[in-house]
Design an enzyme around this catalytic site. Sequence first.
Site, mmCIF file in Angstrom:
data_model
loop_
_atom_site.group_PDB
_atom_site.id
_atom_site.type_symbol
_atom_site.label_atom_id
_atom_site.label_comp_id
_atom_site.label_asym_id
_atom_site.label_seq_id
_atom_site.Cartn_x
_atom_site.Cartn_y
_atom_site.Cartn_z
ATOM 1 C CG ASP A 67 -2.432 -40.850 -25.271
ATOM 2 O OD1 ASP A 67 -2.789 -41.047 -26.450
ATOM 3 O OD2 ASP A 67 -1.990 -39.762 -24.878
ATOM 4 C CG ASP A 136 -0.367 -29.765 -18.914
ATOM 5 O OD1 ASP A 136 0.069 -30.351 -19.927
ATOM 6 O OD2 ASP A 136 -1.166 -30.291 -18.118
ATOM 7 C CG HIS A 138 -0.033 -33.360 -21.477
ATOM 8 N ND1 HIS A 138 -1.089 -32.491 -21.270
ATOM 9 C CD2 HIS A 138 -0.286 -33.960 -22.661
ATOM 10 C CE1 HIS A 138 -1.925 -32.585 -22.290
ATOM 11 N NE2 HIS A 138 -1.467 -33.452 -23.138
ATOM 12 C CD GLU A 143 -2.335 -33.866 -17.744
ATOM 13 O OE1 GLU A 143 -1.463 -33.046 -18.106
ATOM 14 O OE2 GLU A 143 -3.514 -33.802 -18.130
HETATM 15 C C1 GLP Z 1 -3.410 -34.731 -26.020
HETATM 16 C C2 GLP Z 1 -2.729 -36.080 -26.292
HETATM 17 C C3 GLP Z 1 -1.270 -35.911 -26.573
HETATM 18 C C4 GLP Z 1 -1.121 -34.687 -27.452
HETATM 19 C C5 GLP Z 1 -1.417 -33.465 -26.653
HETATM 20 C C6 GLP Z 1 -1.463 -32.185 -27.473
HETATM 21 O O1 GLP Z 1 -4.212 -34.672 -24.928
HETATM 22 N N1 GLP Z 1 -2.901 -37.100 -25.321
HETATM 23 O O2 GLP Z 1 -0.732 -37.078 -27.183
HETATM 24 O O3 GLP Z 1 0.192 -34.599 -27.945
HETATM 25 O O4 GLP Z 1 -2.559 -33.631 -25.863
HETATM 26 O O5 GLP Z 1 -2.599 -32.141 -28.268
HETATM 27 P P1 GLP Z 1 -2.758 -31.172 -29.509
HETATM 28 O O6 GLP Z 1 -1.804 -31.640 -30.525
HETATM 29 O O7 GLP Z 1 -4.187 -31.333 -29.933
HETATM 30 O O8 GLP Z 1 -2.450 -29.806 -29.029
#
Ligand code: GLP
Length: 260
Positions: A67, A136, A138, A143
Site C-alpha cells: 500500500d 481494527d 485491517h 479498513e
Molecule cells: C498499517 C499498514 C499495514 C500494517 C498495519 C499495522 O497502517 N498499512 O500494512 O500491517 O497498519 O501496523 P503496525 O505493524 O505498525 O502495527
Amino acid sequence: MEVVPLASVEEVARLGADVVEAAVRGGAGVLGLATGSTPLPTYRELIGRHLDGIGPSYDGVRCFTLDEYVGLPAGHPESYRATIARELTDPLGIPADRVHGPDPDPAGLPTAGERYEAALRAAGGVDVQVLGIGSDGHLAFNEPGSSLASLTRLKTLTEETRRDNARFFGSLDEVPRHVLTQGLGTILRSRHLLLLATGPGKAAALAAAVEGPLTASCPASVLQLHPHVTVLCDPSAAAGLERRDHYREVYAAKPAWQGL
Ligand code: GLP
C-alpha cells in the site's frame, strides 16, 4: 491456517526471516512487503544475516509493497516507498527498480489500482506476502467494510488507523486521509501469506481474524479463505486466541519435512 504462538518478538523475527529466506532459496522471485512497525524486527533479522553473509542471494528478487499513502510530497520519509527502501530493500542490496508500489501521483490516481494489478500479474504474482494486522483488523489499508474480493484501489483511512499511524508523523493532522492499497482479493492471490502479530494491541484483532466469523467487519478474517497462511505471534498478541494451546501442540508435533 497455521498459527504459531511463539515465546517472544525475537522468535517471531527469527522464524519470519526463516520463512522469507527459505522461499528465496527455493526460487521465489517475488516478495510482498508490509510496512508498519511489526515486520521491522524480521526485516532487521534478514538484514543482519545478509550482512553476515549467511542470507540467500537476492539477485533477481523483485518486491511489491502492499500500500501507499496518497498526498505526501514525493520522497517523503514516511511514504511506504521510502520506508521499505530504508528498512529493508536498500540494506539487502535490492535496487530501487526492482521495488514496486502503488503510484500515488495525483494525476494518475483513477488508473493507479489497475496499473498495480497489471504489474503484479506481469511479475507472475507474489510468492510470499508479509502482512501485519491493524488494531481494527485491517490488512494492508483495507479498513473494516472492505470487500473481501477487492483489488488495488483508493481508500479512506479510519480515524483509528490515522491515530495509530500518527506516531510516524509530527501530528495527527499530517497523516494522510487517503491511500492506495492492494485489495483483499489481491492479497489472496499471493501464494503464501505470512502474518506477523506482536504486542497486546493486536490480541483482539488477531483473535477475530483467526477464530471469529469471516466478515468484512474484520478484513483480516479473509485469511481464512487462503490455503497457505502462516501466523507468527508473540504471547501478548496470542492472548485472545481460544485455541492457542492446540496451536502450540500442532507446531510442536509438526513433522520436520513439512516446513512452514
Ligand atoms: C498499517 C499498514 C499495514 C500494517 C498495519 C499495522 O497502517 N498499512 O500494512 O500491517 O497498519 O501496523 P503496525 O505493524 O505498525 O502495527
